[in-house]
Design a protein around this motif. Structure first.
Motif, PDB file in Angstrom:
ATOM      1  N   ARG A  17       0.981  -1.325   0.133  1.00  0.00           N
ATOM      2  CA  ARG A  17      -0.229  -0.055   0.048  1.00  0.00           C
ATOM      3  C   ARG A  17       0.939   1.291   0.080  1.00  0.00           C
ATOM      4  NH1 ARG A  17      -2.877   0.094   5.164  1.00  0.00           N
ATOM      5  NH2 ARG A  17      -3.052  -2.328   4.542  1.00  0.00           N
ATOM      6  N   TRP A  71     -14.661  -2.179  -1.090  1.00  0.00           N
ATOM      7  CA  TRP A  71     -13.079  -2.419  -1.237  1.00  0.00           C
ATOM      8  C   TRP A  71     -12.321  -2.686   0.114  1.00  0.00           C
ATOM      9  CZ3 TRP A  71     -10.807   1.253   1.667  1.00  0.00           C
ATOM     10  CH2 TRP A  71     -11.348   2.332   1.691  1.00  0.00           C
ATOM     11  N   ASP A  72     -13.100  -2.554   0.988  1.00  0.00           N
ATOM     12  CA  ASP A  72     -12.313  -3.089   2.439  1.00  0.00           C
ATOM     13  C   ASP A  72     -13.185  -4.001   3.344  1.00  0.00           C
ATOM     14  OD1 ASP A  72     -14.805  -1.657   2.994  1.00  0.00           O
ATOM     15  OD2 ASP A  72     -14.145   0.031   4.249  1.00  0.00           O
ATOM     16  N   ARG A  89      -8.875  -4.983   7.882  1.00  0.00           N
ATOM     17  CA  ARG A  89      -8.185  -3.771   7.692  1.00  0.00           C
ATOM     18  C   ARG A  89      -7.177  -3.910   6.394  1.00  0.00           C
ATOM     19  NH1 ARG A  89      -7.775  -5.742  12.480  1.00  0.00           N
ATOM     20  NH2 ARG A  89      -5.755  -6.599  12.372  1.00  0.00           N
ATOM     21  N   ASP A  91      -7.249  -2.563   1.579  1.00  0.00           N
ATOM     22  CA  ASP A  91      -7.730  -1.894   0.806  1.00  0.00           C
ATOM     23  C   ASP A  91      -7.577  -2.606  -0.509  1.00  0.00           C
ATOM     24  OD1 ASP A  91      -8.148  -0.142  -1.340  1.00  0.00           O
ATOM     25  OD2 ASP A  91      -7.496   1.654  -0.166  1.00  0.00           O
ATOM     26  N   ASP A  95      -3.660  -2.920  -2.010  1.00  0.00           N
ATOM     27  CA  ASP A  95      -2.919  -3.830  -1.236  1.00  0.00           C
ATOM     28  C   ASP A  95      -2.166  -5.054  -1.958  1.00  0.00           C
ATOM     29  OD1 ASP A  95      -3.478  -2.334   0.667  1.00  0.00           O
ATOM     30  OD2 ASP A  95      -4.595  -3.551   2.038  1.00  0.00           O
TER      31      ASP A  95
END
Lengths: 302, 302
Positions: A17, A71-72, A89, A91, A95
């Protein structure tokens, strides 16, 4: 940034990320599951889910976006694991170390760092199991895959074996990965990989005859990954007829990506770049089939 | 005993049990699910379960004996249906009209009325979905399968498409059923059969090219069932090149029975006699895939 510090799924994702890790995830975060990523417009999601359900060996679906546009957060397709246990936790858009972007079935971005601009509220991300998981189990049993011993990539091949069609996905064929083993080791290798049902499980085929059976053109020219070698460094195909060592083929997570590409879909489709996987929070042993549990669960349904 | 009185699964089972019905179950108890039956020594149960999990299109596992030796209770493998909802008040050993018995992989009893003497505390019965279910849906949509219009049996063929191996089951290949349709009807036929995921779902392949792709020797000589005919009574293969009407192939519940026979198993193995199915209590619509429900269920796992 020392890759050998990336010991958990969360640490690989964080490094991807923030841009400090941009290469393959092979060998990172040992025992953490790595996932193939396919991101589709929501109108194709039902058919894609069915493609996976009908072809669970090459296309083991682990999880998908909790809702269209998520997306999370994911919902799980693995019995006994919640979405949060698979990954939390995170993305999806940043990621994985590298991504591929296709528009109307044409590649428009190659190995880009993120898909923040391409992701939309209409996208659904699918997480497909990857055979990295059983490779460490093989190594633990002193049957390490040849390509890892030689620090090469696993060879992957297109086959002529059709997937069971599902909706718009009608022209897919199995993609397989290959690891050579001695004939005397086959039953051990089958037994070790069998419980990894969420990451391709036991082999599809083995032996020199299997090359023709699968419709592989040339064992020394894989479509993805590196040419397979014998231990003394010759191309494996040159040892054909060698009864000692034979090719062993498993289902491969490139299969669903190929099936998507062949379906001629419209709109923006995204995937991880091959080898640059999304690393999860769950571990190898979390997704291993436990026959006793399967039975209990069926009993609960009574 | 008039077969047209056999309108429910329970009535077909009762008539089979008391010997008043001894012939095929085709057309009986409309909308009630009919099951292929395979009964194995318990030591093969884990591998057989895995064979079904890896090959859900030809081998859709609906239920199995509640425990080893249970001939009057099952546990369900269908989401949202309990074992009792699938079938209750029954005797696996007597409720199919006819059975086959194999010992050490050799046929020892052909179309016998019951398996009371052969069943043991070590046996596990498996119930596999059957395509009778989607045939009535096709008929309801004014796309009745040719063989039922002509009052013949559906033709079934061995193919060269390998099953994904599972434990002792390494040499199985797909068996397919075939129903000819007009090219213009294919998408409708695919859409109608798609939701029947527990009874083979949408077709595997279609078109004249599919015959060679599947490795079928002669479309006019099926291994089971009757030669397929055109509407004016000629063998279908003689109309090859006819672009109007093409063969359409589905996964077939004979597949797991073939896979079991090819595995060279030891001990006593039993099955229903082809066409003489065990009729269940659940209905076609109970096992149809409802995409919305699938989603909700996944969400519940979160």
């Amino acid at each position: 940034m020392a890759s050998n510090r990336l010991l958990t799924g969360a640490s690989v994702r964080k490094a991807s990320r923030n841009g400090s890790h941009k290469t393959t995830t092979a060998g990172l975060a040992p025992s953490y599951l790595q996932a193939n990523l396919i991101i589709l417009p929501s109108r194709y999601a039902t058919d894609f889910r069915l493609l996976c359900a009908r072809n669970p060996v090459p296309c083991p679906l682990l999880a998908e976006s909790k809702t269209s546009g998520s997306w999370d957060a994911v919902k799980s397709w693995v019995d006994g694991l919640s979405g949060d246990e698979i990954i939390s936790r995170f993305d999806i858009r940043r990621d994985a170390p590298k991504y591929m972007v296709y528009r109307d079935s044409k590649l428009v971005r190659f190995q880009c760092d993120d898909i923040l601009n391409e992701w939309s509220e209409d996208h659904v991300a699918f997480f497909i199991g990857c055979s990295f998981s059983f490779e460490s189990a093989l190594a633990d049993a002193e049957l390490p895959p040849r390509h890892s011993v030689l620090r090469r990539n696993v060879p992957m091949y297109r086959t002529k074996i059709s997937l069971c069609p599902a909706g718009v996905f009608t022209s897919g064929t199995y993609v397989v990965s290959m690891r050579p083993y001695r004939r005397s080791e086959i039953e051990a290798v089958r037994n070790i990989t069998r419980p990894f049902t969420a990451t391709h499980g036991e082999p599809l085929a083995w032996g020199w005859d299997a090359i023709q059976q699968l419709g592989i053109t040339d064992i020394d020219q894989p479509e993805w990954g590196d040419t397979p070698l014998t231990l003394d460094g010759r191309p494996l195909g040159h040892s054909e007829g060698n009864e000692e060592e034979i090719p062993v083929f498993w289902g491969c997570g490139v299969t669903p990506q190929e099936a998507v590409m062949r379906a001629g879909l419209q709109g923006t489709i995204m995937a991880h770049a091959p080898g640059h996987m999304l690393v999860l929070d769950c571990r190898d042993w979390d997704i291993m089939e436990k026959p006793a549990e399967g039975m209990e669960e069926a009993e609960e349904r009574m």
